[in-house]
Design an enzyme around this catalytic site. Structure first.
Site: not given
Length: 291
Positions: A170-171
């Site tokens: 989820d970066a």
């Protein structure tokens, strides 16, 4: 106030849900003075972000605490982070890196822009597959605007490697930022670092592709090498970074787990995170073995 923060549970049984949708985490910006935590009034700058556990995703507090501190042990820039409790509710206190303390004790705000803001991309399009910034576009941004572009490009790639190793899919573009301590920005420290791979219903596809690949176990050395110039020197520097991070992360993870245990901090999710790290580190070491 913590009790009033409304949890957002995992979307009813949906597979491949993104963390930002499933656990859009409730946060409070607070002022911390010693053991006292309060809300800022009268325009006073806040000093910390308070993050409680995400409803429906067990152990997110311990997960993020572990991942942030592990990044620090690997010499990546991270804010100071502590875990506290309010009754049965665990929460994190993460020191704001966009603050500066003056000699007389005053707290000044520092300007920051996440990558979506800097590239005029709407926040709802923060994932690369939806039109958000990918690794190549992010590297170009760093090259154009940062005061130390070469150092910050290397740091950004190390951040990508760290997110890969800990299993954080989820970066996205709003989890990287430019920090203006002068008129020219630098790459901001890491934040929102969580092993999303520990939660089976969350998407496994990376928020930013590596060399066009988003599925972690399909990413090979050539995809990582696409992030740097095609010279032998640049490639060797990247290989050395991969070898250093992947070669040291398990030892540092085990040391950190022991440190947390001695502080009375433990959760079953950390065993899962540790297993993800072992798998990812072995993969990276394997693909650089013949270079």
């Amino acid at each position: 106030m913590i009790g009033k923060l409304r949890g957002r549970p995992l979307l009813g049984g949906e597979d491949g849900v993104r963390l930002s949708l499933a656990g859009a985490q409730d946060k409070l910006a607070v002022v911390v003075q010693g053991d006292a935590i309060g809300l800022a009034k009268g325009g006073r700058p806040t000093t910390h972000i308070l993050k409680p556990v995400i409803e429906g995703l067990e152990g997110t507090v311990e997960n993020e605490l572990f991942c942030l501190r592990l990044a620090g042990r690997l010499n990546l820039p991270v804010p100071a982070v502590d875990m506290r409790r309010s009754g049965e509710t665990a929460f994190l206190l993460i020191e704001r890196y966009d603050r500066a303390r003056t000699h007389d004790g005053r707290i000044d705000r520092l300007h920051q822009e996440d990558f979506c803001q800097a590239l005029s991309i709407p926040p709802e399009l923060k994932y690369e597959e939806e039109g958000g910034p990918g690794a190549e576009r992010s590297l170009d941004l760093i090259n154009r605007v940062c005061g130390r572009p070469a150092a910050d490009r290397l740091r950004f790639i190390r951040m990508l490697l760290l997110h890969y190793l800990i299993g954080n899919a989820d970066a996205h573009g709003k989890n990287y930022a430019l920090l203006y301590q002068t008129t020219t920005p630098d790459l901001a420290p890491l934040y929102d670092v969580v092993c999303t791979a520990a939660y089976p219903r969350l998407s496994k596809k990376l928020a930013m592709n590596i060399g066009g690949r988003g599925v972690p176990d399909t990413i090979q050395l050539k995809h990582w090498l696409s992030l740097v110039p095609g010279t032998k020197a640049a490639q060797r520097l990247l290989i050395n970074d991969i070898a250093s991070l992947a070669g040291n992360i398990e030892r540092e993870a085990d040391g950190l787990l022991l440190e947390l245990l001695e502080a009375g901090i433990q959760h079953p999710i950390l065993k899962t995170v540790r297993a993800v790290i072992a798998t990812r580190a072995a993969h990276l070491l394997r693909i650089i073995d013949k270079f």
